[in-house]
Design a protein around this motif. Sequence first.
Motif, PDB file in Angstrom:
ATOM      1  N   LEU A 257      -4.056   4.973 -11.191  1.00 58.44           N
ATOM      2  CA  LEU A 257      -3.280   4.792 -12.399  1.00 58.44           C
ATOM      3  C   LEU A 257      -2.529   3.675 -12.625  1.00 58.44           C
ATOM      4  CD1 LEU A 257      -1.416   8.284 -11.695  1.00 58.44           C
ATOM      5  CD2 LEU A 257      -2.965   7.646 -13.719  1.00 58.44           C
ATOM      6  N   GLY A 258      -2.822   2.678 -11.625  1.00 60.47           N
ATOM      7  CA  GLY A 258      -2.059   1.144 -11.840  1.00 60.47           C
ATOM      8  C   GLY A 258      -0.646   1.149 -11.633  1.00 60.47           C
ATOM      9  N   VAL A 259      -0.196   2.253 -10.747  1.00 56.53           N
ATOM     10  CA  VAL A 259       1.084   2.254 -10.449  1.00 56.53           C
ATOM     11  C   VAL A 259       1.280   0.966  -9.150  1.00 56.53           C
ATOM     12  CG1 VAL A 259       3.003   3.635  -9.449  1.00 56.53           C
ATOM     13  CG2 VAL A 259       1.434   4.575 -11.288  1.00 56.53           C
ATOM     14  N   ILE A 260       0.357   1.106  -8.358  1.00 53.74           N
ATOM     15  CA  ILE A 260       0.363   0.258  -7.085  1.00 53.74           C
ATOM     16  C   ILE A 260      -0.804  -0.679  -7.197  1.00 53.74           C
ATOM     17  CG2 ILE A 260       1.352   2.090  -5.723  1.00 53.74           C
ATOM     18  CD1 ILE A 260      -1.324   2.248  -4.286  1.00 53.74           C
ATOM     19  N   ASP A 261      -0.712  -1.710  -6.413  1.00 51.37           N
ATOM     20  CA  ASP A 261      -2.040  -2.913  -6.561  1.00 51.37           C
ATOM     21  C   ASP A 261      -2.751  -2.802  -5.432  1.00 51.37           C
ATOM     22  OD1 ASP A 261      -0.769  -4.125  -8.890  1.00 51.37           O
ATOM     23  OD2 ASP A 261       0.722  -4.283  -7.725  1.00 51.37           O
ATOM     24  N   ARG A 262      -2.528  -2.233  -4.214  1.00 51.08           N
ATOM     25  CA  ARG A 262      -3.359  -2.105  -3.067  1.00 51.08           C
ATOM     26  C   ARG A 262      -3.034  -1.185  -2.156  1.00 51.08           C
ATOM     27  NH1 ARG A 262      -4.239  -8.093   0.433  1.00 51.08           N
ATOM     28  NH2 ARG A 262      -5.209  -7.079   2.134  1.00 51.08           N
ATOM     29  N   ILE A 263      -3.990  -0.475  -1.708  1.00 54.52           N
ATOM     30  CA  ILE A 263      -3.591   0.355  -0.530  1.00 54.52           C
ATOM     31  C   ILE A 263      -4.127  -0.341   0.826  1.00 54.52           C
ATOM     32  CG2 ILE A 263      -4.699   2.543   0.690  1.00 54.52           C
ATOM     33  CD1 ILE A 263      -5.475   3.321  -2.199  1.00 54.52           C
ATOM     34  N   VAL A 264      -3.134  -0.397   1.815  1.00 48.27           N
ATOM     35  CA  VAL A 264      -3.501  -0.721   3.208  1.00 48.27           C
ATOM     36  C   VAL A 264      -3.816   0.318   4.237  1.00 48.27           C
ATOM     37  CG1 VAL A 264      -2.277  -2.261   5.109  1.00 48.27           C
ATOM     38  CG2 VAL A 264      -1.395  -2.435   2.698  1.00 48.27           C
ATOM     39  N   PRO A 265      -5.256   0.278   4.487  1.00 51.06           N
ATOM     40  CA  PRO A 265      -5.679   1.152   5.444  1.00 51.06           C
ATOM     41  C   PRO A 265      -4.941   1.620   6.844  1.00 51.06           C
ATOM     42  CG  PRO A 265      -7.163  -0.345   4.759  1.00 51.06           C
ATOM     43  CD  PRO A 265      -5.849  -1.025   4.402  1.00 51.06           C
ATOM     44  N   GLU A 266      -4.967   2.760   7.183  1.00 58.94           N
ATOM     45  CA  GLU A 266      -4.113   3.198   8.329  1.00 58.94           C
ATOM     46  C   GLU A 266      -4.947   3.352   9.275  1.00 58.94           C
ATOM     47  OE1 GLU A 266      -0.968   6.179   8.094  1.00 58.94           O
ATOM     48  OE2 GLU A 266      -0.522   5.553   6.019  1.00 58.94           O
ATOM     49  N   PRO A 267      -4.655   3.276  10.670  1.00 56.88           N
ATOM     50  CA  PRO A 267      -5.508   3.888  11.844  1.00 56.88           C
ATOM     51  C   PRO A 267      -6.107   5.163  11.535  1.00 56.88           C
ATOM     52  CG  PRO A 267      -3.366   2.575  12.476  1.00 56.88           C
ATOM     53  CD  PRO A 267      -3.537   3.164  11.292  1.00 56.88           C
ATOM     54  N   VAL A 268      -7.180   5.811  12.117  1.00 57.25           N
ATOM     55  CA  VAL A 268      -7.550   7.054  11.964  1.00 57.25           C
ATOM     56  C   VAL A 268      -6.712   7.967  12.573  1.00 57.25           C
ATOM     57  CG1 VAL A 268      -9.355   8.596  12.717  1.00 57.25           C
ATOM     58  CG2 VAL A 268      -9.903   6.408  12.055  1.00 57.25           C
ATOM     59  N   GLY A 269      -6.129   8.819  11.856  1.00 58.28           N
ATOM     60  CA  GLY A 269      -5.072   9.688  12.493  1.00 58.28           C
ATOM     61  C   GLY A 269      -3.392   9.276  11.818  1.00 58.28           C
ATOM     62  N   GLY A 270      -3.573   8.289  11.085  1.00 59.64           N
ATOM     63  CA  GLY A 270      -2.319   8.007  10.571  1.00 59.64           C
ATOM     64  C   GLY A 270      -1.643   6.753  11.519  1.00 59.64           C
ATOM     65  N   ALA A 271      -0.726   6.152  10.777  1.00 56.88           N
ATOM     66  CA  ALA A 271      -0.111   5.014  11.375  1.00 56.88           C
ATOM     67  C   ALA A 271       0.655   5.402  12.633  1.00 56.88           C
ATOM     68  CB  ALA A 271       1.226   4.285  10.319  1.00 56.88           C
ATOM     69  N   HIS A 272       1.073   6.521  12.793  1.00 59.67           N
ATOM     70  CA  HIS A 272       2.003   7.009  13.927  1.00 59.67           C
ATOM     71  C   HIS A 272       0.921   7.015  15.231  1.00 59.67           C
ATOM     72  CE1 HIS A 272       0.436  10.635  12.303  1.00 59.67           C
ATOM     73  NE2 HIS A 272       0.257  11.353  13.526  1.00 59.67           N
ATOM     74  N   ARG A 273      -0.244   6.987  15.124  1.00 59.06           N
ATOM     75  CA  ARG A 273      -1.129   7.348  16.437  1.00 59.06           C
ATOM     76  C   ARG A 273      -1.374   5.805  16.956  1.00 59.06           C
ATOM     77  NH1 ARG A 273      -4.519  11.448  17.800  1.00 59.06           N
ATOM     78  NH2 ARG A 273      -4.086  13.319  16.884  1.00 59.06           N
ATOM     79  N   ASP A 274      -1.272   4.795  15.870  1.00 61.66           N
ATOM     80  CA  ASP A 274      -1.518   3.341  16.552  1.00 61.66           C
ATOM     81  C   ASP A 274      -0.514   2.358  15.881  1.00 61.66           C
ATOM     82  OD1 ASP A 274      -2.479   0.967  17.799  1.00 61.66           O
ATOM     83  OD2 ASP A 274      -4.371   1.301  17.381  1.00 61.66           O
ATOM     84  N   PRO A 275       0.909   2.371  15.913  1.00 62.02           N
ATOM     85  CA  PRO A 275       1.778   1.559  15.090  1.00 62.02           C
ATOM     86  C   PRO A 275       1.330   0.097  15.336  1.00 62.02           C
ATOM     87  CG  PRO A 275       2.942   3.086  16.595  1.00 62.02           C
ATOM     88  CD  PRO A 275       1.435   3.393  17.029  1.00 62.02           C
ATOM     89  N   ALA A 276       0.952  -0.408  16.697  1.00 57.43           N
ATOM     90  CA  ALA A 276       0.540  -1.934  16.588  1.00 57.43           C
ATOM     91  C   ALA A 276      -0.663  -2.161  15.983  1.00 57.43           C
ATOM     92  CB  ALA A 276      -0.016  -2.189  18.187  1.00 57.43           C
ATOM     93  N   ALA A 277      -1.525  -1.428  15.628  1.00 61.83           N
ATOM     94  CA  ALA A 277      -2.679  -1.771  14.819  1.00 61.83           C
ATOM     95  C   ALA A 277      -2.258  -1.542  13.220  1.00 61.83           C
ATOM     96  CB  ALA A 277      -4.035  -0.634  14.957  1.00 61.83           C
ATOM     97  N   MET A 278      -1.297  -0.639  13.021  1.00 63.62           N
ATOM     98  CA  MET A 278      -0.763  -0.626  11.669  1.00 63.62           C
ATOM     99  C   MET A 278       0.034  -1.838  10.993  1.00 63.62           C
ATOM    100  SD  MET A 278      -0.705   1.335   8.828  1.00 63.62           S
ATOM    101  CE  MET A 278      -0.929  -0.057   7.969  1.00 63.62           C
ATOM    102  N   ALA A 279       0.775  -2.275  12.198  1.00 63.46           N
ATOM    103  CA  ALA A 279       1.580  -3.350  11.872  1.00 63.46           C
ATOM    104  C   ALA A 279       0.819  -4.764  11.611  1.00 63.46           C
ATOM    105  CB  ALA A 279       2.695  -3.706  13.089  1.00 63.46           C
ATOM    106  N   GLN A 280      -0.060  -4.906  12.242  1.00 62.63           N
ATOM    107  CA  GLN A 280      -0.968  -5.969  12.340  1.00 62.63           C
ATOM    108  C   GLN A 280      -1.701  -5.930  10.924  1.00 62.63           C
ATOM    109  OE1 GLN A 280      -4.319  -6.091  15.129  1.00 62.63           O
ATOM    110  NE2 GLN A 280      -4.704  -8.098  14.666  1.00 62.63           N
ATOM    111  N   SER A 281      -2.330  -4.902  10.455  1.00 63.14           N
ATOM    112  CA  SER A 281      -2.881  -4.718   9.101  1.00 63.14           C
ATOM    113  C   SER A 281      -2.035  -4.966   8.130  1.00 63.14           C
ATOM    114  CB  SER A 281      -3.635  -3.245   9.143  1.00 63.14           C
ATOM    115  OG  SER A 281      -4.447  -3.254   9.849  1.00 63.14           O
ATOM    116  N   LEU A 282      -0.619  -4.461   8.258  1.00 61.08           N
ATOM    117  CA  LEU A 282       0.248  -4.491   7.096  1.00 61.08           C
ATOM    118  C   LEU A 282       0.840  -5.848   6.995  1.00 61.08           C
ATOM    119  CD1 LEU A 282       2.126  -3.564   4.926  1.00 61.08           C
ATOM    120  CD2 LEU A 282       3.588  -2.723   6.873  1.00 61.08           C
ATOM    121  N   GLY A 283       1.030  -6.656   8.263  1.00 62.86           N
ATOM    122  CA  GLY A 283       1.478  -8.040   8.469  1.00 62.86           C
ATOM    123  C   GLY A 283       0.298  -9.161   7.459  1.00 62.86           C
TER     124      GLY A 283
END
Length: 314
Positions: A257-283
């Motif tokens: 819909l153009g409301v956001i510009d980019r999706i940042v992938p999460e670790p399989v099972g959600g960010a809570h399963r691997d916060p370190a990997a999620m932080a690295q991708s987000l940074g």
Amino acid sequence: MISYLEFEKPVAALEARISELRETAQGGEVDIASEIKRLEAKSAALLKSTYGALTPWQKTQVARHPSRPHFCDYVERIFTDFMPLGGDRLFGEDLAIIGGFAKLGDRRIMLIGHEKGHDTQTRLRHNFGMGKPEGYRKAVRLMELASRFGLPVVTLVDTSGAFPGVEAEERGQAEAIARSTEACLSLGVPMVATIVGEGGSGGAVALASAERVLMLEHAVYSVISPEGCASILWRTSEKAPEAAEAMKVTAQDLLGLGVIDRIVPEPVGGAHRDPAAMAQSLGKAIGEEIDSLAGKRPDELRDLRAKRFLKIGA
């Protein structure tokens, strides 16, 4: 210990079985390594297939997961030299919204975001991430400070909505949210906003009116919660799953819909399963967006924001 959601019960059963077998294997009498390996592969495949086909309501549950990383978790893992600045210089401090100077790699930035807390004590301290007027006025103060020093503004949005209490209304909640939204749109420096969990109502928009809006894969962003929408339309919160489907709250829907510009992938099972990997991708994603905006004049940045919001729904 992982807290499982309702739709994760099959995965929970498999992982419980794996834990039991590991305890049995510690005795050394029976070699069941091959069975454990087989179940681990089955569990990983089931988790991947489950998270690859989540409904909007299930994504809402993941976005609200009690172990999902929040602002302070990302500060520890992504940013350095964080110097929090408190108070709105008018009323007081609001710990639901935290902000201050920070560094992302070698980039100096102004970092602002919602903090929900992880346990009863911290959730009460941070008011469950629901900002009050003084929190949004503090955000305005920090954005103006960033503009004065030529620092990019990075926001991490995670709130069910602004605090709806009587005292917040008495102190001008609506005006504070409007001023914060205005401050975002009028910034003369780059601004990158990321919906990391819940992006609820004006409480989220007030920190997300940027020229680049990112969203984690299983985050949600909407004008009202699915339960609130269901209560209005059907007079019962039990219709929340249907409301979530109709409201298009997911990152995938909002990108289309153009409301956001980019999706940042999460670790399989959600960010809570691997916060370190999620932080690295987000940074990495935030850094790329800041670099893409570097060198743009203040009027170019304001024009970018105006165009991105005016074209939504066109």
